[in-house]
Scaffold this active site. Structure first.
Site, mmCIF file in Angstrom:
data_model
loop_
_atom_site.group_PDB
_atom_site.id
_atom_site.type_symbol
_atom_site.label_atom_id
_atom_site.label_comp_id
_atom_site.label_asym_id
_atom_site.label_seq_id
_atom_site.Cartn_x
_atom_site.Cartn_y
_atom_site.Cartn_z
ATOM 1 N N ASP A 15 0.871 -1.181 0.000
ATOM 2 C CA ASP A 15 0.000 0.000 0.000
ATOM 3 C C ASP A 15 0.903 1.224 0.000
ATOM 4 O O ASP A 15 2.108 1.134 0.247
ATOM 5 C CB ASP A 15 -0.887 -0.025 1.263
ATOM 6 C CG ASP A 15 -1.785 1.194 1.359
ATOM 7 O OD1 ASP A 15 -2.387 1.570 0.332
ATOM 8 O OD2 ASP A 15 -1.870 1.807 2.444
ATOM 9 N N TYR A 47 -0.467 8.402 -2.185
ATOM 10 C CA TYR A 47 -0.492 8.114 -3.617
ATOM 11 C C TYR A 47 -1.684 8.814 -4.283
ATOM 12 O O TYR A 47 -1.653 9.077 -5.482
ATOM 13 C CB TYR A 47 -0.644 6.608 -3.864
ATOM 14 C CG TYR A 47 0.619 5.781 -3.770
ATOM 15 C CD1 TYR A 47 1.808 6.285 -3.243
ATOM 16 C CD2 TYR A 47 0.621 4.458 -4.213
ATOM 17 C CE1 TYR A 47 2.948 5.490 -3.163
ATOM 18 C CE2 TYR A 47 1.761 3.662 -4.134
ATOM 19 C CZ TYR A 47 2.914 4.183 -3.604
ATOM 20 O OH TYR A 47 4.035 3.388 -3.527
ATOM 21 N N GLY A 48 -2.711 9.065 -3.508
ATOM 22 C CA GLY A 48 -3.944 9.626 -4.064
ATOM 23 C C GLY A 48 -3.766 10.957 -4.758
ATOM 24 O O GLY A 48 -4.597 11.350 -5.583
ATOM 25 N N CYS A 78 -3.657 -1.076 -2.182
ATOM 26 C CA CYS A 78 -3.958 0.341 -2.385
ATOM 27 C C CYS A 78 -4.804 0.518 -3.650
ATOM 28 O O CYS A 78 -4.461 -0.001 -4.717
ATOM 29 C CB CYS A 78 -2.625 1.080 -2.543
ATOM 30 S SG CYS A 78 -2.777 2.827 -2.881
ATOM 31 N N ASN A 79 -5.884 1.264 -3.530
ATOM 32 C CA ASN A 79 -6.746 1.507 -4.695
ATOM 33 C C ASN A 79 -6.046 2.370 -5.731
ATOM 34 O O ASN A 79 -6.152 2.127 -6.935
ATOM 35 C CB ASN A 79 -8.044 2.181 -4.263
ATOM 36 C CG ASN A 79 -8.965 1.229 -3.532
ATOM 37 O OD1 ASN A 79 -9.881 0.675 -4.116
ATOM 38 N ND2 ASN A 79 -8.700 1.001 -2.258
ATOM 39 N N THR A 191 -8.344 2.306 0.936
ATOM 40 C CA THR A 191 -7.936 1.459 2.072
ATOM 41 C C THR A 191 -8.465 1.940 3.418
ATOM 42 O O THR A 191 -8.714 1.139 4.312
ATOM 43 C CB THR A 191 -6.394 1.458 2.163
ATOM 44 O OG1 THR A 191 -5.928 2.808 2.029
ATOM 45 C CG2 THR A 191 -5.777 0.573 1.096
HETATM 46 N N1 DGL Z 1 -4.051 3.761 0.073
HETATM 47 C C1 DGL Z 1 -4.647 4.810 -0.709
HETATM 48 C C2 DGL Z 1 -5.780 4.238 -1.564
HETATM 49 O O1 DGL Z 1 -6.387 3.226 -1.237
HETATM 50 C C3 DGL Z 1 -5.151 5.942 0.155
HETATM 51 C C4 DGL Z 1 -4.059 6.791 0.745
HETATM 52 C C5 DGL Z 1 -3.199 7.494 -0.289
HETATM 53 O O2 DGL Z 1 -3.692 8.405 -0.978
HETATM 54 O O3 DGL Z 1 -2.044 7.111 -0.411
HETATM 55 O O4 DGL Z 1 -6.082 4.793 -2.584
#
Ligand code: DGL
Length: 272
Positions: A15, A47-48, A78-79, A191
């Site tokens: 993630d 990452y978003g 991670c999405n 997540t």
């Molecule tokens: N883990 C990221 C997701 O599921 C959320 C946090 C992020 O932006 O890094 O997209």
């Protein structure tokens, strides 16, 4: 499959940070015999807000790291990474391990229900990639989909603002958005959001069915391992490993929130 994995090898999960521990915990709960190697890229969190190119670059390096840990499977928890980097991971490494992302299992679970209109809330990277929207419409062309980027939610949850006045106002503001009107189901495509699932369900007075990627992804991991004959049947005596690319006490503290118990984070500065 052309690779030579055996059932005793660990499952790698990664993630952007510690939020993916919600997925790790669901896998640990469903498959207690399995050993997990978790990697949180805390050096690059969130990452978003990153570009797809940057996320793809991170995914390849982390994929390589998890393969070096001899993982039989890599779960992209991670999405934002699943939507931006999954294809490139398959392109480079598909013969070296099994791969699971968080998008496909969630999409399949929703499509199986044949709703008329669904909503998605996620980071900017996930919503703007339109991967969820495309996958849903590919499998169910008549499905109406409303997607909303909700970038304040992840940091809010990380700071422990759940079930309180602050989270209530932020959630109300987002969930009242026209993109989410008249939906029968809402997909929590991040997540972190399982932690506020009860608040979201309460906001919609339990009239909207809510899907998150914890149990659903764990079941997909189970099915994929089973199909490949790689499910571990004997109890795992070794403990899980939790690694991060940058280490701070607040990440350590947040593990309690996302994993349900405190876990010790090992610092693996793979970017140095
Ligand atoms: N883990 C990221 C997701 O599921 C959320 C946090 C992020 O932006 O890094 O997209």
């Amino acid at each position: 499959m052309t690779h030579t994995n055996s059932a005793d090898k660990p499952i790698g999960i990664f993630d952007s940070g510690i939020g993916g521990l919600t997925v790790a915990n669901a896998i640990h709960t469903l498959l207690p015999n399995e050993r997990l190697v978790y990697f949180g890229d805390t050096a690059h969190l969130p990452y978003g807000d990153k570009s797809a190119d940057a996320i793809r670059f991170y995914c390849l390096k982390i994929g390589k790291f998890l393969l070096e840990q001899d993982c039989k499977m890599i779960v992209v928890a991670c999405n934002s990474a699943s939507t931006a980097g999954y294809d490139v991971l398959l392109e480079f490494f598909r013969n070296q391990a099994l791969f699971v992302n968080v998008v496909d299992p969630l999409v399949e679970a929703v499509v199986a229900r044949q709703f008329g209109r669904v909503g998605i809330i996620a980071t900017k990277a996930t919503v703007h990639s339109a991967v969820y929207q495309k996958q849903l419409r590919r499998l169910q062309p008549n499905l109406e989909v409303g997607a909303l980027a909700t970038p304040l939610l992840a940091p809010m949850i990380e700071e422990g603002f759940v079930h309180n006045e602050v989270s209530k106002v932020v959630l109300q503001t987002y969930l009242n958005d026209p993109a989410l009107r008249n939906m029968e189901a809402l997909m929590l495509a991040c997540t972190h959001y399982p932690l506020i699932r009860p608040d979201i369900e309460a906001y919609f007075e339990w009239q909207v069915e809510v899907f998150d990627s914890t149990r659903i992804v764990a079941e997909s991991v189970q099915a994929s391992l089973e199909q490949a004959g790689l499910l571990r049947n004997s109890p795992n005596k070794a403990s899980h490993t939790f690694c991060v690319s940058d280490h701070t006490p607040s990440f350590e503290e947040a593990t309690r929130l996302f994993y349900g118990e405190a876990v010790e984070l090992e610092h693996h500065p793979i970017w140095e």
